[in-house]
Design a protein around this motif. Structure first.
Motif, PDB file in Angstrom:
ATOM      1  N   MET A 123     -10.266  11.865  22.542  1.00 27.20           N
ATOM      2  CA  MET A 123     -11.134  11.297  23.708  1.00 27.20           C
ATOM      3  C   MET A 123     -10.746   9.179  23.375  1.00 27.20           C
ATOM      4  O   MET A 123     -11.550   9.512  22.326  1.00 27.20           O
ATOM      5  CB  MET A 123     -12.153  11.807  23.581  1.00 27.20           C
ATOM      6  CG  MET A 123     -12.996  10.547  25.271  1.00 27.20           C
ATOM      7  SD  MET A 123     -11.971  10.563  26.401  1.00 27.20           S
ATOM      8  CE  MET A 123     -12.072  12.528  27.346  1.00 27.20           C
ATOM      9  N   VAL A 124     -10.094   8.437  24.363  1.00 24.75           N
ATOM     10  CA  VAL A 124      -9.949   7.206  23.632  1.00 24.75           C
ATOM     11  C   VAL A 124     -11.104   6.119  23.848  1.00 24.75           C
ATOM     12  O   VAL A 124     -10.641   6.232  25.597  1.00 24.75           O
ATOM     13  CB  VAL A 124      -8.143   6.637  23.576  1.00 24.75           C
ATOM     14  CG1 VAL A 124      -8.055   5.141  23.152  1.00 24.75           C
ATOM     15  CG2 VAL A 124      -7.372   8.460  23.514  1.00 24.75           C
ATOM     16  N   LEU A 125     -11.968   5.811  23.640  1.00 23.29           N
ATOM     17  CA  LEU A 125     -13.070   5.396  24.583  1.00 23.29           C
ATOM     18  C   LEU A 125     -12.581   3.678  24.296  1.00 23.29           C
ATOM     19  O   LEU A 125     -13.447   2.658  24.414  1.00 23.29           O
ATOM     20  CB  LEU A 125     -14.449   5.666  24.535  1.00 23.29           C
ATOM     21  CG  LEU A 125     -14.048   7.470  25.080  1.00 23.29           C
ATOM     22  CD1 LEU A 125     -16.083   7.720  24.329  1.00 23.29           C
ATOM     23  CD2 LEU A 125     -14.102   7.298  26.146  1.00 23.29           C
ATOM     24  N   ARG A 217     -12.942  15.053  19.598  1.00 20.40           N
ATOM     25  CA  ARG A 217     -12.082  13.897  18.957  1.00 20.40           C
ATOM     26  C   ARG A 217     -12.036  12.502  19.421  1.00 20.40           C
ATOM     27  O   ARG A 217     -11.228  12.404  19.887  1.00 20.40           O
ATOM     28  CB  ARG A 217     -10.891  13.968  18.323  1.00 20.40           C
ATOM     29  CG  ARG A 217     -10.246  13.646  17.025  1.00 20.40           C
ATOM     30  CD  ARG A 217      -8.837  12.828  17.451  1.00 20.40           C
ATOM     31  NE  ARG A 217      -8.293  12.367  16.277  1.00 20.40           N
ATOM     32  CZ  ARG A 217      -8.040  10.826  16.468  1.00 20.40           C
ATOM     33  NH1 ARG A 217      -7.695  10.383  17.430  1.00 20.40           N
ATOM     34  NH2 ARG A 217      -6.992  10.107  15.425  1.00 20.40           N
ATOM     35  N   LEU A 218     -12.951  11.655  18.671  1.00 23.72           N
ATOM     36  CA  LEU A 218     -13.472  10.677  19.064  1.00 23.72           C
ATOM     37  C   LEU A 218     -12.425   9.065  18.655  1.00 23.72           C
ATOM     38  O   LEU A 218     -12.835   8.820  17.328  1.00 23.72           O
ATOM     39  CB  LEU A 218     -14.402   9.642  19.110  1.00 23.72           C
ATOM     40  CG  LEU A 218     -15.591  10.940  20.070  1.00 23.72           C
ATOM     41  CD1 LEU A 218     -17.015  10.144  19.585  1.00 23.72           C
ATOM     42  CD2 LEU A 218     -15.116  10.834  21.432  1.00 23.72           C
ATOM     43  N   ASP A 219     -10.951   9.271  19.136  1.00 27.70           N
ATOM     44  CA  ASP A 219     -10.261   7.797  18.436  1.00 27.70           C
ATOM     45  C   ASP A 219     -10.963   6.719  18.316  1.00 27.70           C
ATOM     46  O   ASP A 219     -12.266   5.975  18.630  1.00 27.70           O
ATOM     47  CB  ASP A 219      -9.309   7.849  19.481  1.00 27.70           C
ATOM     48  CG  ASP A 219      -8.198   7.231  19.057  1.00 27.70           C
ATOM     49  OD1 ASP A 219      -7.511   7.103  18.264  1.00 27.70           O
ATOM     50  OD2 ASP A 219      -7.968   6.227  19.211  1.00 27.70           O
ATOM     51  N   VAL A 220     -10.298   6.103  16.946  1.00 26.51           N
ATOM     52  CA  VAL A 220     -11.009   4.392  16.692  1.00 26.51           C
ATOM     53  C   VAL A 220     -12.346   4.894  16.835  1.00 26.51           C
ATOM     54  O   VAL A 220     -12.313   3.664  17.271  1.00 26.51           O
ATOM     55  CB  VAL A 220     -10.198   3.661  16.315  1.00 26.51           C
ATOM     56  CG1 VAL A 220      -8.842   3.801  15.584  1.00 26.51           C
ATOM     57  CG2 VAL A 220      -9.460   3.794  18.021  1.00 26.51           C
ATOM     58  N   ILE A 221     -13.574   5.664  17.145  1.00 31.36           N
ATOM     59  CA  ILE A 221     -14.702   5.547  17.340  1.00 31.36           C
ATOM     60  C   ILE A 221     -15.954   4.230  16.693  1.00 31.36           C
ATOM     61  O   ILE A 221     -16.580   3.730  17.690  1.00 31.36           O
ATOM     62  CB  ILE A 221     -15.334   6.437  17.322  1.00 31.36           C
ATOM     63  CG1 ILE A 221     -16.051   6.683  18.315  1.00 31.36           C
ATOM     64  CG2 ILE A 221     -15.656   7.144  15.788  1.00 31.36           C
ATOM     65  CD1 ILE A 221     -16.316   6.128  20.206  1.00 31.36           C
ATOM     66  N   ASN A 222     -15.028   3.629  15.181  1.00 29.66           N
ATOM     67  CA  ASN A 222     -15.974   2.552  14.877  1.00 29.66           C
ATOM     68  C   ASN A 222     -15.443   1.399  15.428  1.00 29.66           C
ATOM     69  O   ASN A 222     -16.101   0.193  14.583  1.00 29.66           O
ATOM     70  CB  ASN A 222     -16.414   2.577  13.580  1.00 29.66           C
ATOM     71  CG  ASN A 222     -15.140   3.055  12.220  1.00 29.66           C
ATOM     72  OD1 ASN A 222     -13.240   3.357  13.114  1.00 29.66           O
ATOM     73  ND2 ASN A 222     -15.119   2.346  11.653  1.00 29.66           N
TER      74      ASN A 222
END
Ligand code: NOJ
Length: 517
Positions: A123-125, A217-222
């Motif tokens: 998931m790309v948020l 799986r959270l993409d580049v979440i930070n």
């Protein structure tokens, strides 16, 4: 939270021998799961058009089940112009026609669950495609309710660079302003200070949770942009290279992740895995825990550049001391395949690493085809250079006046296409295939809880030989892995698994050490 300096002190004092590390808190099914990353465009072609799709994934579920994996991570399959192979989403609630339909997705989920395999989706948020209707609306008018969904500035406010290359600020003629993009200019960063953006993202997560996914799986979440105030700080530049200091881990990031976690964990038993673009274990750990992420990738070990038992032992101890429950992987769609990078195409080394991935402490993430083993597929011509990072590199070198050939060679090195070649299923049954080894190891792992649940006993290394113990209740298993060419004397009693090289010499052993008590 232990800080890094404190963690290092523990490691130093621990020494090598006989030290039993303290336990980490365990909570979810995912800690006993072996995941398999499926890069959808190149995993398996189910409709004969030459590229991967969801029908292809469905057709391979029996294979995955037989292999013994218990979870899959699907990379983005949403409608997308695929500038960055799907990490640029145009519609968060559908399937790209190139990959199938929502009905195919539901079928995939059903079949996987029937086979005892859980499914987490990428998931790309952090950003959307510039073709996403929100962005199209946002750029149209200053009065659009979508204007605030993205980060617009009249002037470029700071020196921030994109993680792919060049300025992170792009001028948009329609808006007459600059917008911010941490990756390509076609991946526009969302403004996470906007309550509407947060609400929209929560709804998207619920859409997929209601369909039955087991997590994200959270993409580049930070990297979420949670603090507009940060724009006024330039990133430090050292020897011409930007250090990404102010464009990630911004003030408000933990609150944003807590919100995501609240939404996801309102559904019982769901898993949140974060891609945290950091190598500081202390910082990584700060994103994991109750009310936050369930786990995060650690690239320290996963992206090592050469096979080095001392480095591996050191990283194992560090993760242990920091109290981070590890994720274990050596390959992904963003890295060169470890069969080339670490093993120099040596099958014995690949088997030793398979033993490590499936017996060291942590959640294994196998990358599609590593069990065959797949090799990196070099890009032969500019036409085949698909990865945006490579294409940016090509344009940059041409702009600097390099020849087309030099630009291509530079771009090819930067490109992530190497590990994204179609999986060569026809090689699955080859004599050299590692699939049998993976299958056996996965079976042993299932039957011996110390390999998934156990704490470490000793962790030692010497002269290219890595040794560690896993202990669970009464069971103690010892693993010896010899990565360099020599074959030391290894104990041959109570052997559960043995790795032999092409000359019949033992290079790895997994064995019962003892039943305790
Ligand atoms: C991380 C993904 O793994 C990578 O493939 C992608 O290019 C960036 N995030 C940007 O979304």
């Amino acid at each position: 939270m232990a800080c890094a300096a404190y963690a290092h002190a523990i490691i130093k004092n621990a020494g090598g021998r006989g030290f039993v590390y303290n336990s980490m808190k365990r909570s979810g099914w995912y800690e006993n799961t072996v995941f398999y990353e499926i890069y959808v465009p190149s995993f398996c072609d189910g409709d004969g058009d030459g590229t991967g799709d969801l029908k292809g994934v469905i057709s391979r579920i029996p294979y995955l089940r037989q292999l013994g994996i218990s979870g899959i991570w699907l990379t983005p399959f949403y409608p997308s112009p695929r500038v960055d192979n799907g990490y640029d989403i145009r519609d968060y609630r559908n399937v790209d026609p190139a990959f199938g339909t929502l009905a195919d997705f539901d079928m995939l989920l059903r079949k996987a669950h029937q086979a005892g395999i859980r499914v987490i989706i990428d998931m790309v948020l952090n950003h959307t495609s510039d073709l996403h209707p929100w962005f199209q609306e946002s750029r149209r008018s200053a009065h659009s309710p979508y204007r605030d969904y993205y980060l617009w500035e009249k002037e470029i406010p700071c020196n921030w660079e994109s993680f792919f290359d060049g300025s992170a600020w792009e001028y948009d003629d329609t808006a007459g302003m600059y917008y911010y993009h941490a990756f390509s200019r076609n991946q526009v960063c969302l403004n996470w200070s906007s309550p509407q953006v947060r609400r929209e993202c929560a709804d998207i997560l619920r859409f997929w949770l209601d369909r039955g996914v087991d997590g994200f799986r959270l993409d580049v979440i930070n990297f979420l942009k949670t603090d507009r105030g940060a724009f006024h700080a330039d990133n430090p530049v050292e020897n011409g290279v930007t250090r990404h200091v102010y464009d990630k881990n911004q003030k408000g990031i933990y609150e944003a992740i807590r919100e995501i976690s609240r939404v996801v964990h309102a559904y019982p038993g769901k898993y949140l895995l974060g891609e945290i673009g950091e190598d500081d274990l202390c910082l990584i750990k700060s994103y994991v825990g109750d009310g936050l992420l369930d786990s995060a990738f650690q690239f320290n070990l996963g992206s090592m550049e050469k096979l080095d038992a001392a480095f591996m032992a050191d990283q194992m101890r560090r993760m242990e001391a920091e109290g981070v429950y590890p994720t274990l992987f050596f390959s992904s769609h963003d890295m060169r395949r470890h069969f080339n990078r670490l093993c120099g195409k040596d099958r014995t080394k690949a088997e030793l690493l398979a033993v490590f991935l499936l017996t060291a402490k942590g959640i294994p993430f196998l990358y599609q085809g590593e069990e065959i083993p797949m090799e990196d597929v070099p890009v032969e011509s500019l036409r085949d250079l698909k990865d945006i990072q490579g294409r940016y590199g090509y344009d940059k070198k041409l702009a600097e006046g390099e020849s087309e050939e030099a630009a291509f060679l530079y771009a090819r090195e930067r490109s992530r296409d190497y590990s994204r070649g179609m999986v060569e299923w026809e090689r699955e049954g080859d004599r050299d295939s590692l699939a049998r080894a993976y299958r056996k190891l996965l079976d042993i792992r299932k039957r011996h809880l110390s390999l998934s649940m156990g704490e470490y006993g000793e962790i030692r290394q010497q002269d290219g030989l890595l040794y560690y113990q896993r202990i669970w209740e009464k069971e103690k298993i010892g693993v010896y892995l010899c990565f360099d060419g020599h074959s030391p004397e290894l104990p041959h009693t109570d052997v559960l698994y043995e790795v032999m090289d092409g000359n019949g010499r033992t290079r790895g052993i997994m064995r019962y050490e003892q039943e305790i008590g």
